[in-house]
Design an enzyme around this catalytic site. Structure first.
Site, PDB file in Angstrom:
ATOM      1  N   HIS A 291      67.516 116.706  29.755  1.00 45.61           N
ATOM      2  CA  HIS A 291      67.859 117.463  28.655  1.00 45.61           C
ATOM      3  C   HIS A 291      67.293 118.832  28.215  1.00 45.61           C
ATOM      4  O   HIS A 291      68.142 120.373  27.942  1.00 45.61           O
ATOM      5  CB  HIS A 291      68.027 116.521  27.612  1.00 45.61           C
ATOM      6  CG  HIS A 291      68.948 115.874  27.407  1.00 45.61           C
ATOM      7  ND1 HIS A 291      70.183 116.120  27.230  1.00 45.61           N
ATOM      8  CD2 HIS A 291      68.822 114.996  27.920  1.00 45.61           C
ATOM      9  CE1 HIS A 291      71.114 115.062  27.006  1.00 45.61           C
ATOM     10  NE2 HIS A 291      70.249 113.676  27.545  1.00 45.61           N
TER      11      HIS A 291
ATOM     12  N   GLY B   5      65.689 106.667  24.000  1.00 46.38           N
ATOM     13  CA  GLY B   5      64.605 108.137  25.049  1.00 46.38           C
ATOM     14  C   GLY B   5      65.393 108.695  23.498  1.00 46.38           C
ATOM     15  O   GLY B   5      67.012 109.377  24.078  1.00 46.38           O
TER      16      GLY B   5
ATOM     17  N   HIS C 243      65.862 111.346  32.984  1.00 45.51           N
ATOM     18  CA  HIS C 243      67.135 112.442  32.054  1.00 45.51           C
ATOM     19  C   HIS C 243      66.278 113.301  30.560  1.00 45.51           C
ATOM     20  O   HIS C 243      67.143 113.874  30.939  1.00 45.51           O
ATOM     21  CB  HIS C 243      67.207 110.934  31.265  1.00 45.51           C
ATOM     22  CG  HIS C 243      68.207 110.856  30.461  1.00 45.51           C
ATOM     23  ND1 HIS C 243      69.370 110.272  30.923  1.00 45.51           N
ATOM     24  CD2 HIS C 243      68.788 111.053  29.227  1.00 45.51           C
ATOM     25  CE1 HIS C 243      70.206 110.609  30.005  1.00 45.51           C
ATOM     26  NE2 HIS C 243      69.979 111.166  28.950  1.00 45.51           N
ATOM     27  N   GLU C 244      65.454 112.471  30.542  1.00 50.89           N
ATOM     28  CA  GLU C 244      64.820 113.385  29.291  1.00 50.89           C
ATOM     29  C   GLU C 244      64.703 114.818  29.195  1.00 50.89           C
ATOM     30  O   GLU C 244      64.773 115.676  28.727  1.00 50.89           O
ATOM     31  CB  GLU C 244      63.696 112.489  27.986  1.00 50.89           C
ATOM     32  CG  GLU C 244      64.579 111.478  27.285  1.00 50.89           C
ATOM     33  CD  GLU C 244      65.925 111.185  27.369  1.00 50.89           C
ATOM     34  OE1 GLU C 244      66.035 112.579  26.203  1.00 50.89           O
ATOM     35  OE2 GLU C 244      65.954 110.510  27.244  1.00 50.89           O
TER      36      GLU C 244
ATOM     37  N   GLN D  49      68.901 117.412  22.481  1.00 56.13           N
ATOM     38  CA  GLN D  49      70.083 116.615  21.119  1.00 56.13           C
ATOM     39  C   GLN D  49      69.972 116.737  19.954  1.00 56.13           C
ATOM     40  O   GLN D  49      70.976 115.960  19.413  1.00 56.13           O
ATOM     41  CB  GLN D  49      69.918 115.151  21.453  1.00 56.13           C
ATOM     42  CG  GLN D  49      69.694 115.343  23.205  1.00 56.13           C
ATOM     43  CD  GLN D  49      69.940 113.421  23.702  1.00 56.13           C
ATOM     44  OE1 GLN D  49      68.553 112.994  24.690  1.00 56.13           O
ATOM     45  NE2 GLN D  49      70.326 113.141  23.698  1.00 56.13           N
TER      46      GLN D  49
ATOM     47  N   CYS E 201      74.178 108.618  27.204  1.00 56.54           N
ATOM     48  CA  CYS E 201      73.404 109.161  26.903  1.00 56.54           C
ATOM     49  C   CYS E 201      74.717 109.595  25.531  1.00 56.54           C
ATOM     50  O   CYS E 201      75.444 109.356  25.530  1.00 56.54           O
ATOM     51  CB  CYS E 201      73.593 110.756  27.726  1.00 56.54           C
ATOM     52  SG  CYS E 201      73.149 111.797  26.461  1.00 56.54           S
ATOM     53  N   LEU E 202      73.336 109.894  24.283  1.00 54.14           N
ATOM     54  CA  LEU E 202      74.004 109.512  23.288  1.00 54.14           C
ATOM     55  C   LEU E 202      74.237 110.727  22.597  1.00 54.14           C
ATOM     56  O   LEU E 202      75.160 110.574  21.629  1.00 54.14           O
ATOM     57  CB  LEU E 202      72.075 109.533  21.928  1.00 54.14           C
ATOM     58  CG  LEU E 202      71.767 108.266  22.496  1.00 54.14           C
ATOM     59  CD1 LEU E 202      70.931 108.660  21.228  1.00 54.14           C
ATOM     60  CD2 LEU E 202      72.525 107.586  21.334  1.00 54.14           C
TER      61      LEU E 202
HETATM   62  O1  GNR Z   1      69.251 105.310  25.527  1.00 46.70           O
HETATM   63  C1  GNR Z   1      69.716 105.753  26.474  1.00 46.70           C
HETATM   64  N1  GNR Z   1      70.059 105.412  27.145  1.00 46.70           N
HETATM   65  C2  GNR Z   1      69.610 105.423  28.741  1.00 46.70           C
HETATM   66  C3  GNR Z   1      70.305 104.747  29.700  1.00 46.70           C
HETATM   67  C4  GNR Z   1      69.886 104.420  31.224  1.00 46.70           C
HETATM   68  C5  GNR Z   1      68.899 106.331  31.754  1.00 46.70           C
HETATM   69  C6  GNR Z   1      68.659 107.250  30.309  1.00 46.70           C
HETATM   70  C7  GNR Z   1      68.725 106.714  28.983  1.00 46.70           C
HETATM   71  S1  GNR Z   1      68.454 107.578  28.332  1.00 46.70           S
HETATM   72  C8  GNR Z   1      69.151 107.238  26.877  1.00 46.70           C
HETATM   73  C9  GNR Z   1      69.408 108.162  25.113  1.00 46.70           C
HETATM   74  C10 GNR Z   1      69.619 109.573  25.841  1.00 46.70           C
HETATM   75  O2  GNR Z   1      70.516 110.147  25.904  1.00 46.70           O
HETATM   76  N2  GNR Z   1      68.497 110.070  25.458  1.00 46.70           N
HETATM   77  O3  GNR Z   1      68.430 111.679  25.853  1.00 46.70           O
HETATM   78 NI    NI Z   2      70.185 111.455  27.445  1.00 45.39          NI
END
Ligand code: GNR
Ligand code: NI
Length: 179
Positions: free
Chosen positions: A140, A46, A136-137, A51, A94-95
């Site tokens: 952000h 995601g 999660h997104e 980001q 998270c990246l």
């Molecule tokens: O690559 C991602 N893996 C992930 C694993 C578990 C819960 C959420 C994520 S999102 C993350 C990529 C990212 O930072 N998206 O904002």
């Molecule tokens: Ni993230």
């Protein structure tokens, strides 16, 4: 398409609340495609526009495994219509928080409304990992990182380590003219 630099914590740009897009037009479609390419290259499942330094309510997701047919999801202005009372816990990464992983508990099911790349309103119901990644997104887009769901102690340990790693190895910069 283009691979864009991904901002990492602690960076104040990750704390900014993103603005709704007026409509999904060519610029937004291009942003979504650049975000997908950036996400695949990372690799991640995601990515939110914040980001890559764009404060617009745009996210992309693809849960397909390597070797499988890609299943890109491109969403603008996602809004929660319904959350389940059940919760589920996944280990998240998270990246923008590279190298750190932690369990986060979130609603297990979600129903959202969003604009697709053709500016059509759509709805999507999700559970399992997809629901977690949508949460999660969407976090952000409101300036929230998964580490904000941890205790302040754990969050601050991670943020200090990230800041220290950054000082040891600053991000690549384009040389200024005459530098
Ligand atoms: O690559 C991602 N893996 C992930 C694993 C578990 C819960 C959420 C994520 S999102 C993350 C990529 C990212 O930072 N998206 O904002
Ligand atoms: Ni993230």
């Amino acid at each position: 398409m283009a691979i864009l630099p991904v901002i990492t914590a602690p960076d104040p740009r990750l704390k900014v609340k993103s603005k709704p897009v007026e409509r999904a037009d060519d610029e937004i479609r291009r942003l979504m495609d650049d975000m997908l390419e950036t996400m695949y290259e990372a690799p991640g499942i995601g990515l939110s526009a914040v980001q890559v330094g764009v404060h617009k309510r745009v996210i992309v997701i693809d849960l397909a495994k390597e070797g499988e047919e890609p299943q890109p999801l491109k969403l603008a202005n996602p809004e929660i219509l319904w959350l389940s009372g059940e919760t589920v816990t996944f280990e998240e990464g998270c990246l923008s928080v590279p190298g750190f992983y932690a369990e986060v508990t979130r609603p297990a099911g979600i129903r959202i409304r969003y604009l697709d790349p053709e500016n059509e309103a759509r709805e999507l119901a999700a559970d399992g990992l997809l629901a977690t990644v949508i949460h999660h997104e969407m976090d952000h887009l409101d300036g929230i990182l998964f580490i904000d769901h941890l205790t302040a102690l754990r969050r601050n340990i991670i943020l200090r380590k990230l800041a220290k790693a950054r000082r040891a190895k600053p991000p690549a910069r384009v040389a200024a003219p005459g530098a």
